[in-house]
Design an enzyme around this catalytic site. Structure first.
Site, PDB file in Angstrom:
ATOM      1  N   ARG A 240       0.722  -1.308   0.096  1.00 34.29           N
ATOM      2  CA  ARG A 240      -0.022   0.102  -0.025  1.00 34.29           C
ATOM      3  C   ARG A 240       0.848   1.248  -0.113  1.00 34.29           C
ATOM      4  O   ARG A 240       1.726   1.428   0.705  1.00 34.29           O
ATOM      5  CB  ARG A 240      -0.777  -0.234   1.354  1.00 34.29           C
TER       6      ARG A 240
ATOM      7  N   ARG B 210       1.809   1.505  10.482  1.00 31.16           N
ATOM      8  CA  ARG B 210       1.208   1.376   9.263  1.00 31.16           C
ATOM      9  C   ARG B 210       2.570   1.416   8.259  1.00 31.16           C
ATOM     10  O   ARG B 210       3.404   2.122   8.449  1.00 31.16           O
ATOM     11  CB  ARG B 210       1.033   3.098   8.882  1.00 31.16           C
TER      12      ARG B 210
ATOM     13  N   GLU C 101      -6.708  -1.600  14.600  1.00 26.40           N
ATOM     14  CA  GLU C 101      -7.379  -2.460  13.997  1.00 26.40           C
ATOM     15  C   GLU C 101      -6.454  -3.616  13.338  1.00 26.40           C
ATOM     16  O   GLU C 101      -5.575  -3.235  12.612  1.00 26.40           O
ATOM     17  CB  GLU C 101      -8.151  -1.422  12.763  1.00 26.40           C
TER      18      GLU C 101
ATOM     19  N   SER D 124     -10.741  -6.052   9.282  1.00 25.36           N
ATOM     20  CA  SER D 124     -12.156  -5.485   8.797  1.00 25.36           C
ATOM     21  C   SER D 124     -12.979  -6.504   8.136  1.00 25.36           C
ATOM     22  O   SER D 124     -12.407  -7.178   7.373  1.00 25.36           O
ATOM     23  CB  SER D 124     -11.698  -4.405   7.749  1.00 25.36           C
TER      24      SER D 124
ATOM     25  N   ARG E 248       0.069  -5.480  13.308  1.00 26.49           N
ATOM     26  CA  ARG E 248      -0.519  -4.951  14.462  1.00 26.49           C
ATOM     27  C   ARG E 248      -0.692  -6.125  15.547  1.00 26.49           C
ATOM     28  O   ARG E 248      -0.853  -5.698  16.428  1.00 26.49           O
ATOM     29  CB  ARG E 248      -1.886  -4.122  14.062  1.00 26.49           C
TER      30      ARG E 248
END
Length: 421
Positions: free
Chosen positions: A261, A276, A348, A351, A388
């Site tokens: 990403r 991140r 998070e 999802s 994470r």
RNA sequence: GGAGAGGUGGCAGAGCGGCUGAAUGCAACGGUUUGCUAAAUCGUCGUAGUGCGUAAAGCGCUACCGGGGGUUCGAAUCCCCCCCUCUCCGCCA
């Protein structure tokens, strides 16, 4: 992609869905184009009908050695007009498709209406937030002390945001991936997939990354290929332009992949350690379901992600995303967040989304039962992303002496019950 | 990267300018037959867009034979470009 018929017949519902998602899309332009398209298409189809009929008559005349020159001249003229109409139709169609691709999925009726992440609703939580009798550190300090992670050298090799796991860090990463895959395969009934990490534009459009999120993906110009931001993209596209058999549903796939990403626009946010990254690893669950079944399957899939965290004995909470925080393609989504004591934050790690028939319509994923052919529903969720998870694991299992305890579920995978310097 | 072969309905496989939305076989579905199974037999059996119909059923039209252009009154069939698969050669993990 939304059904054009839904936009045609229930424009107000669509407008409300878009507004609830805090987006602004011109539905009326689509309706006008749709009308135009249908009228012109009807007119052109009638012309083609005439051409077909007369062409058959010409064929008959020629067989009987009769003269057909007047008809042929007529048809020459008609064919020119048809060509013009077809060109206009193609341009209307293209305009319409472009606009239609920009329309987001509508939130499901159960979704709480809200502006942004502040309005998300906690639906459950599990585990006890640990208390420490000593001064705790965050994951980066611990991992670097234990020789598990070398962000500086990662940056030397590829730039910031590309983690370099070393020694026990690399082994832990690999252990987590294997542990999660095995869990979903043996206990949750998924079929393992090892997908390509690069996809072409059709695939990225099918799942909804393109055209909207082009700037978030790495693109290889020479080959017209995109690095996948999640295994959702290749795995969902496995069945693009296919008609599945209803008795095979739900199809349940689990895939490990690297995820890439660009994180454009988020520079300076969550930059410390593994929060991140431009590249990370993830185990992703994807299901293709019957429309009547997708809600139940989505809840089950969320449960499968939870199971990873329960086995690792990590405290988490689950949030139902409000309309304003829902992604472009999702009708419904629940985020699972892990507690990271060293950072003092909820992170998070998964999802879980139900896209209903939104991706399926873009990608042409259908199924057939005795009622005919319909679009399948797609759902997916991380099960889970490793960075994470690694943060939470390290911060929750840190010991006073700077070493790391290893949760029971992971010991066989890692071959130790303690990581020390 | 070079040379050749090929891409047609769920699958196999014909067709190579008009009578082909597509033969035939298999699979699938429904009926008959049968004590059950098997076999036999009859029928159904692509997708999408759109029109008529309140709608379901149904009927009509159009499009689709890897994708995109072209030739022609008319293209699965002829021409051009692209993609993919297979075989052989070269290179390489």
């Amino acid at each position: 992609m939304l059904d054009i018929k839904k936009i045609r017949e229930h424009p107000d519902a669509v407008r409300k869905g878009i507004a609830d998602k805090q987006l602004n899309i011109d539905i009326d332009a689509i309706r006008i184009l749709d009308d135009e398209r249908r009228n012109l298409s009807k007119e052109t189809d009638d012309m083609k009908h005439r051409r077909n009929t007369v062409s058959k008559a010409i064929s008959a005349k020629k067989r009987n050695r009769e003269n057909a020159d007047p008809e042929i001249r007529d048809m020459q003229e008609l064919s020119t007009k048809i060509k013009e109409n077809d060109a206009r139709l193609a341009s209307i169609q293209e305009d319409l498709s472009t606009r239609l691709l920009a329309v987001p999925n509508c939130p499901a009726p159960e979704v709480p209406v809200g502006k942004n992440e502040q309005d998300n609703v906690e639906v459950s939580s599990w585990g006890k937030i640990p208390e420490f009798a000593f001064k705790i550190k965050d994951h980066l300090d611990i991992a670097e002390n234990l020789g598990m992670l070398d962000m500086k050298r990662g940056a030397k090799i590829a730039g910031s945001g590309f983690p370099l796991y070393t020694g026990w860090g690399a082994r832990l990463e690999r252990a987590l991936i294997n542990f999660m895959l095995d869990l979903h395969i043996t206990e949750h009934g998924y079929t393992e997939i090892f997908p390509p990490f690069l996809v072409h534009s059709d695939s990225a459009t099918g799942t909804g990354q393109l055209p909207k999120l082009a700037e978030d993906m790495y693109y290889l110009r020479e080959d017209d290929l995109w690095l996948i931001p999640t295994a959702e993209v290749p795995v969902t596209n496995m069945h693009r332009e296919e008609i599945l058999s209803a008795k095979d549903l739900p199809l349940k796939y689990v895939a490990f992949s690297g995820c890439f990403r660009r994180e454009a626009g988020s520079y300076g946010k969550d930059t410390r350690g593994l929060q991140r990254l431009h590249q990370f690893n993830k185990v992703e669950m994807v299901q293709f379901t019957h429309p009547d079944d997708s809600c139940r399957c989505w809840e089950a899939l969320t449960g499968h992600a939870e199971q990873v965290l329960r086995k690792l004995e990590l405290p988490y909470r689950i949030l139902e995303l409000c309309t304003g925080d829902l992604s472009f393609a999702a009708a419904r989504c629940r985020d699972i967040e892990l507690w990271a004591p060293g950072s003092g934050k909820w992170l998070e790690v998964s999802s879980c989304s139900n896209f209903e028939d939104f991706q399926a319509r873009r990608a042409g994923i259908r199924f057939k039962d005795d009622k005919g052919v319909r679009y399948a529903h797609t759902i997916n969720g991380s099960g889970v992303a490793t960075p994470r998870l690694m943060i939470a694991l390290i911060e929750n299992y840190q010991q006073e002496d700077g070493s790391l305890a290893v949760p029971a579920a992971l010991r066989n995978y890692l071959g130790t019950d303690r990581i020390e310097a």
